[in-house]
Write an enzyme that holds these catalytic residues in place. Structure first.
Site, short mmCIF file in Angstrom:
data_model
loop_
_atom_site.label_atom_id
_atom_site.label_comp_id
_atom_site.label_asym_id
_atom_site.label_seq_id
_atom_site.Cartn_x
_atom_site.Cartn_y
_atom_site.Cartn_z
CD GLU A 44 -5.01 -0.87 -1.35
OE1 GLU A 44 -3.99 -0.47 -1.93
OE2 GLU A 44 -6.13 -0.33 -1.48
CG ASP A 69 -3.52 3.91 5.45
OD1 ASP A 69 -3.13 3.67 4.28
OD2 ASP A 69 -2.77 4.46 6.29
CG ASP A 126 5.06 3.37 3.61
OD1 ASP A 126 4.76 4.03 2.59
OD2 ASP A 126 4.42 3.46 4.67
C1 LIG Z 1 2.89 4.46 -0.21
S1 LIG Z 1 1.26 4.42 0.40
C2 LIG Z 1 0.38 3.46 -0.81
C3 LIG Z 1 -1.11 3.74 -0.79
C4 LIG Z 1 -1.96 2.92 -1.78
N1 LIG Z 1 -1.90 1.51 -1.50
C5 LIG Z 1 -1.55 3.19 -3.20
O1 LIG Z 1 -0.97 2.29 -3.83
O2 LIG Z 1 -1.82 4.28 -3.72
C6 LIG Z 1 1.42 3.28 1.76
C7 LIG Z 1 0.25 3.36 2.72
O3 LIG Z 1 0.39 2.30 3.67
C8 LIG Z 1 0.00 2.77 4.94
N2 LIG Z 1 0.66 1.91 5.94
C9 LIG Z 1 1.98 1.74 6.11
N3 LIG Z 1 2.24 0.87 7.11
C10 LIG Z 1 1.02 0.48 7.59
C11 LIG Z 1 0.60 -0.38 8.63
N4 LIG Z 1 1.49 -1.03 9.39
N5 LIG Z 1 -0.72 -0.54 8.85
C12 LIG Z 1 -1.64 0.12 8.08
N6 LIG Z 1 -1.29 0.95 7.07
C13 LIG Z 1 0.02 1.14 6.83
C14 LIG Z 1 0.47 4.22 4.96
O4 LIG Z 1 -0.23 4.99 5.92
C15 LIG Z 1 0.20 4.65 3.53
O5 LIG Z 1 -1.09 5.22 3.39
#
Ligand SMILES: C[S@@+](CC[C@H](N)C(=O)[O-])C[C@H]1O[C@@H](n2cnc3c(N)ncnc32)[C@H](O)[C@@H]1O
Length: 253
Positions: A44, A69, A126
């Site tokens: 994920e 993450d 995001d």
């Molecule tokens: C809106 S949250 C969704 C979290 C989880 N997947 C959920 O559905 O509950 C988006 C997550 O993606 C991570 N994220 C965003 N861009 C990323 C990247 N380039 N590499 C790793 N993680 C990333 C953010 O830190 C955040 O925790």
């Protein structure tokens, strides 16, 4: 005070070498050594607090899971969750099939060898609504090319989001890099929660707000593309052989 808290959290994470990976590049091409077996690996990208990936790891011990993450705080929350699930549901002190990785998806190709992954989950990535930030969206074609490279011959991407604009953007991206999409849904839980799928933290929140969830699967590997093509062709043939041209004429009238 706050800094000390962060330091002790980092130290705590560093002690958990069975679960937490701070230097994923060192495992490129060798993730089977980390898991101590050759089972398929599902990741994920952007796992947040790790509810989804922890739950899958308990449900499917025959698959190896990676939650990635960028933040220690999230790794810490995910590790607590995973350990609690395994203790409660399998009475196990260890989490044998999960790695929680601090890493940026931007550098995916530096962490995984070609074909080292079998499935990529993108859950509630995001949306980056401003078009000038479009390249940061995890479904931008430049990310899809990275996923294509890391996935194997049965590789798939499973993507879900609450954001209509991100979904629209993503449909175009997937199509631009010629990925075969299937099981596209504009309201995943329209007739109740889909029991076969695990909810993420964000998903549970958005369902609570009555928002529809958009979802699609993209098939990458040649083998799974061919299987999908054959299934669609068989289904079409069955439908055509059931209906006569007369049926179609009467529907038109
Ligand atoms: C809106 S949250 C969704 C979290 C989880 N997947 C959920 O559905 O509950 C988006 C997550 O993606 C991570 N994220 C965003 N861009 C990323 C990247 N380039 N590499 C790793 N993680 C990333 C953010 O830190 C955040 O925790």
């Amino acid at each position: 005070m706050r800094l000390r808290g962060r330091k002790s959290m980092k130290e705590d994470l560093e002690r958990q070498t069975d679960l937490i990976v701070f230097e994923p590049r060192k495992l490129k091409g060798r993730w089977n050594e980390f898991f101590d077996n050759d089972r398929p690996i599902h990741i994920e990208c952007g796992m947040g607090k790790g509810q989804f990936i922890s739950r899958w790891s308990v449900n499917n011990p025959d698959i190896n899971y990676i939650g990635m993450d960028m933040y220690d705080e999230l790794l810490s929350r995910a590790s607590e969750k995973a350990r609690a699930f395994w203790k409660k549901e399998r009475n196990s002190e260890v989490v044998p099939n999960l790695a929680l990785v601090r890493g940026n998806v931007e550098f995916l190709e530096e962490m995984f060898e070609e074909g080292e992954l079998e499935r990529i989950y993108l859950n509630f990535s995001d949306p980056w609504p401003k078009s000038k930030h479009g390249k940061r969206r995890l479904t931008h074609p430049r990310f899809l090319m990275k996923y294509k490279q890391a996935l194997n011959e049965v590789g798939e991407i499973h993507f879900k989001t609450d954001s209509l604009s991100l979904f629209e953007f993503s449909l175009n991206s997937f199509s631009d890099v010629e990925l075969q999409m299937r099981n596209i849904s504009l309201d995943l839980h329209r007739s109740g929660i889909r029991e076969d799928l695990v909810l993420t933290e964000y998903e549970a929140k958005f369902i609570g707000q009555g928002k529809p969830i958009y979802r699609l699967e993209a098939v990458i590997g040649d083998k799974v593309r061919e299987e999908h093509r054959r299934r669609v062709a068989d289904e079409l043939e069955k439908q055509l052989s059931r209906g006569t041209s007369k049926d179609f004429e009467s529907e038109e009238e």
